[in-house]
Design a protein around this motif. Sequence first.
Motif, short mmCIF file in Angstrom:
data_model
loop_
_atom_site.label_atom_id
_atom_site.label_comp_id
_atom_site.label_asym_id
_atom_site.label_seq_id
_atom_site.Cartn_x
_atom_site.Cartn_y
_atom_site.Cartn_z
N LYS A 18 -4.59 106.57 116.78
CA LYS A 18 -5.32 105.81 117.75
C LYS A 18 -5.88 104.57 117.07
CE LYS A 18 -6.95 109.79 119.87
NZ LYS A 18 -8.34 110.67 120.45
N ARG A 19 -5.62 103.60 118.51
CA ARG A 19 -5.25 102.27 118.15
C ARG A 19 -7.22 101.48 117.67
NH1 ARG A 19 -5.70 97.66 123.15
NH2 ARG A 19 -6.65 95.75 121.88
N HIS A 20 -8.20 102.62 117.67
CA HIS A 20 -9.19 101.94 116.62
C HIS A 20 -8.78 102.63 115.17
CE1 HIS A 20 -10.08 105.98 117.80
NE2 HIS A 20 -10.96 106.31 116.71
N GLU A 21 -7.83 103.71 114.97
CA GLU A 21 -7.55 104.40 113.69
C GLU A 21 -6.76 103.19 112.90
OE1 GLU A 21 -7.68 109.35 114.37
OE2 GLU A 21 -6.34 108.22 114.93
N ILE A 22 -5.74 102.80 113.51
CA ILE A 22 -4.60 101.48 112.94
C ILE A 22 -5.77 99.87 113.29
CG2 ILE A 22 -3.02 100.34 114.23
CD1 ILE A 22 -1.67 102.54 115.56
N GLU A 23 -6.57 100.05 113.80
CA GLU A 23 -7.45 98.80 113.10
C GLU A 23 -7.96 99.74 111.43
OE1 GLU A 23 -9.32 97.73 116.58
OE2 GLU A 23 -8.05 96.94 117.64
N ALA A 24 -8.55 99.89 111.80
CA ALA A 24 -9.03 99.82 110.39
C ALA A 24 -8.41 100.41 109.18
CB ALA A 24 -10.21 101.96 110.90
N GLN A 25 -7.33 101.04 109.28
CA GLN A 25 -6.67 100.62 108.37
C GLN A 25 -6.42 99.99 108.33
OE1 GLN A 25 -5.59 103.94 106.73
NE2 GLN A 25 -4.62 103.06 106.16
N VAL A 26 -5.79 99.21 109.10
CA VAL A 26 -5.32 97.35 108.43
C VAL A 26 -6.32 96.70 107.46
CG1 VAL A 26 -5.04 95.11 109.75
CG2 VAL A 26 -3.81 97.28 110.92
N ASP A 27 -7.76 96.43 108.57
CA ASP A 27 -9.52 96.61 107.64
C ASP A 27 -8.92 97.47 105.85
OD1 ASP A 27 -9.93 94.78 109.71
OD2 ASP A 27 -11.52 96.72 109.56
N LYS A 28 -8.97 98.13 105.61
CA LYS A 28 -8.37 98.71 104.71
C LYS A 28 -7.98 98.02 103.68
CE LYS A 28 -10.29 103.72 105.77
NZ LYS A 28 -10.54 104.48 106.34
N LEU A 29 -6.21 97.87 104.36
CA LEU A 29 -4.63 97.80 103.49
C LEU A 29 -5.42 96.34 103.33
CD1 LEU A 29 -2.13 99.25 105.76
CD2 LEU A 29 -2.41 99.51 103.70
N ASP A 45 -8.23 94.79 102.47
CA ASP A 45 -9.18 95.22 101.18
C ASP A 45 -8.75 94.92 100.27
OD1 ASP A 45 -11.29 94.77 103.13
OD2 ASP A 45 -12.33 96.50 102.89
N ILE A 46 -7.38 96.20 99.73
CA ILE A 46 -6.58 96.79 99.07
C ILE A 46 -5.67 95.28 98.32
CG2 ILE A 46 -4.20 97.48 98.64
CD1 ILE A 46 -5.01 99.67 100.33
N VAL A 47 -5.38 94.10 99.38
CA VAL A 47 -4.47 93.59 98.96
C VAL A 47 -5.42 91.95 98.09
CG1 VAL A 47 -2.10 94.20 99.60
CG2 VAL A 47 -3.27 92.24 100.83
N GLN A 48 -7.22 91.93 98.72
CA GLN A 48 -7.81 91.10 98.45
C GLN A 48 -7.43 90.08 99.29
OE1 GLN A 48 -7.27 90.70 94.07
NE2 GLN A 48 -8.20 92.56 93.87
N LEU A 49 -7.09 90.34 100.72
CA LEU A 49 -7.27 89.21 102.03
C LEU A 49 -8.86 89.31 102.88
CD1 LEU A 49 -3.88 88.87 102.98
CD2 LEU A 49 -4.85 86.70 101.15
N PRO A 50 -9.53 88.93 102.65
CA PRO A 50 -10.27 88.76 104.03
C PRO A 50 -9.65 89.41 105.27
CG PRO A 50 -9.96 86.19 103.58
CD PRO A 50 -9.28 87.17 102.51
N ARG A 51 -10.80 90.21 105.73
CA ARG A 51 -10.58 90.97 107.04
C ARG A 51 -10.28 90.19 108.34
NH1 ARG A 51 -13.89 96.20 107.46
NH2 ARG A 51 -13.00 97.74 105.14
N ASN A 52 -10.55 89.03 107.85
CA ASN A 52 -10.27 88.18 109.31
C ASN A 52 -9.52 87.86 109.57
OD1 ASN A 52 -10.82 86.46 107.08
ND2 ASN A 52 -12.40 84.87 108.40
N PHE A 53 -8.49 87.44 107.92
CA PHE A 53 -7.23 86.87 108.24
C PHE A 53 -5.90 87.85 109.65
CE2 PHE A 53 -5.72 84.52 104.26
CZ PHE A 53 -6.89 84.06 104.21
N LYS A 54 -6.56 88.86 109.58
CA LYS A 54 -5.90 89.74 111.27
C LYS A 54 -5.23 88.98 111.99
CE LYS A 54 -9.37 92.88 112.26
NZ LYS A 54 -10.23 93.81 112.27
N TYR A 55 -6.95 88.38 111.98
CA TYR A 55 -6.13 87.60 113.90
C TYR A 55 -5.54 85.81 113.37
CZ TYR A 55 -10.45 89.99 114.61
OH TYR A 55 -10.89 91.06 114.87
N ARG A 56 -4.77 85.86 112.04
CA ARG A 56 -4.50 84.76 111.96
C ARG A 56 -2.62 85.14 112.41
NH1 ARG A 56 -6.84 81.76 106.38
NH2 ARG A 56 -8.65 81.13 107.64
N TYR A 57 -1.90 83.92 112.19
CA TYR A 57 -0.46 83.97 112.25
C TYR A 57 0.40 83.23 110.72
CZ TYR A 57 -1.20 84.64 117.38
OH TYR A 57 -0.95 85.81 118.63
#
Length: 544
Positions: A402-413, A415-427
């Motif tokens: 589901k959508r919220h599960e995908i968002e949680a998984q994106v945050d974990k990924l 973390d794995i590649v050592q980038l800040p979670r707020n990068f998900k809003y960037r282009y």
Amino acid sequence: MSELLLKIQDFSLNIGTFDGSLPILKNINLDVYRGDTLGIVGESGSGKTVLMRTVLGIGPKRSEVKNGSMHFDNIDLIGLDNKGWRKIRGTRISMIFQDPMTYLNPLFTVGQQISDVMKAHEKAAGGVQSGKQQRKDTTLELLGQVGIPEPERVFNSYPHQLSGGMRQRILIAMALCGKPDLLIADEPTTALDVTVQAQVLDLINELVKKLNLTVIMISHDMGAIATVAKRCAVMYKGEIVEQGLTNDILTNPQNDYTKRLLAAMPDINNPIATTETTTETGEKPLLQVSDLKKIYKLKDGGEFAAVGGVNIHANKGEIVGIVGESGSGKSTLARLILRLVEPTSGDVLFDDKNICQLSQEDMRLMRRHMQLVFQNPHSALNGRHNIADAIGEPLRLQSKLKRHEIEAQVDKLLDIVQLPRNFKYRYPHELSGGQKQRICIARAVALNPKLLILDEPTSALDVSVQAQVLDFLQELRRDLDLTYLFISHDLAVIKEICNRVIVMRRGLIVEQGTVEDIFSNPQQQYTRDLIESGRKTSRAALGM
């Protein structure tokens, strides 16, 4: 002391983001003299490219100069308008950009593109404009100057018809067509194999002497910096933390960050690491490639074998390295295995299934278990999608989350590649080359594949982040029982991470064996030449 050409004094730059105005450059002080060769190194996101793009007047759009000054040949760059920049950009200051395929137009021939740039510079300068034939003659002369064989043929070629090394030379020729005083080279050897890398670096050195150029070279490769630059500046989080003679910094670094940066460098001259190996068993390999070929038809009726009858295998949990010069067929082989390119003949058995016989729909499902990290992160990411969409795309297409599960998984990924979670809003355009590569790795492992094909996964990363990514890939392999095909031009990385090595040249395998066999006792002269080129680069990086 030579004439001062570029002076940057107490320069600070902020950029507008979703999180407000953030400092990108902080109190930069840099003097560059005419005829100087300066290297700028630092990890991904340290601000080195932003600094040099600002010197060229193509810095971030939402940027704001907080304080300081920037003068080129006594011209105030901060106060220039568009007309003033047109008289300087390309003619007085020019830049070799990081990724040739991004900056070369696929719809126009090489000759047309260089001629058009030359015409634009002449128009901006306001002098007498040359004719079409004269521009062609000058372009052919430039192509010869940067070491391109058969300039007439290349003049009429399109970018996709040339190797990575040739395209890099085209960008160098394009940067030189305005006869600049200052040449900025942004990662000019990224993703090039060691032999072509050495040729490009030798070319830059030759041009410096022949044309009396002033060169600023941005690179995460200390070996490349040591080969070209007399002086070096080290950047970290938007600041210059150390600068001086390159040899002094390599042999006696003063700043803790510089020490960590040098310590993280893989060295091909080190003893072979005790890499975990898989034990040969009676089980079938996870991947078995048999007599795989890709033949292209040429306009003159002839044929070109991009991959000419390759036989390889990879056992479950193994890391198999594939090395070879630009144009050897490494990337084509990777795409054939995934059927992103249809093979002419041969078989690819994956998990005991012949993928060459699968339907397109079955192949789409199979790719859930076979993922590719592309060589070029700029082209692999859609510029219209933010990072959350880029990483979450495979999860949306190939999972029932589901959508919220995908968002949680994106945050974990992230973390794995050592980038800040707020990068998900960037282009993508808001990230550095190394950051984009880490996004591509995060996307590739999102579906927990069995086989990961990594096409130059660390070529755009600085050495400190490269070491972190290699450690992460090893950890990920152990945790998920992954198998890797690891394509790289960096022999030090291959030596550090792989169990076995396959050496390719002109579409064929010339040698393969264990890491110890290949590096301690290579049988082919081509393999020996590759290893010696890698050792030369490592010695330069160590100031030897």
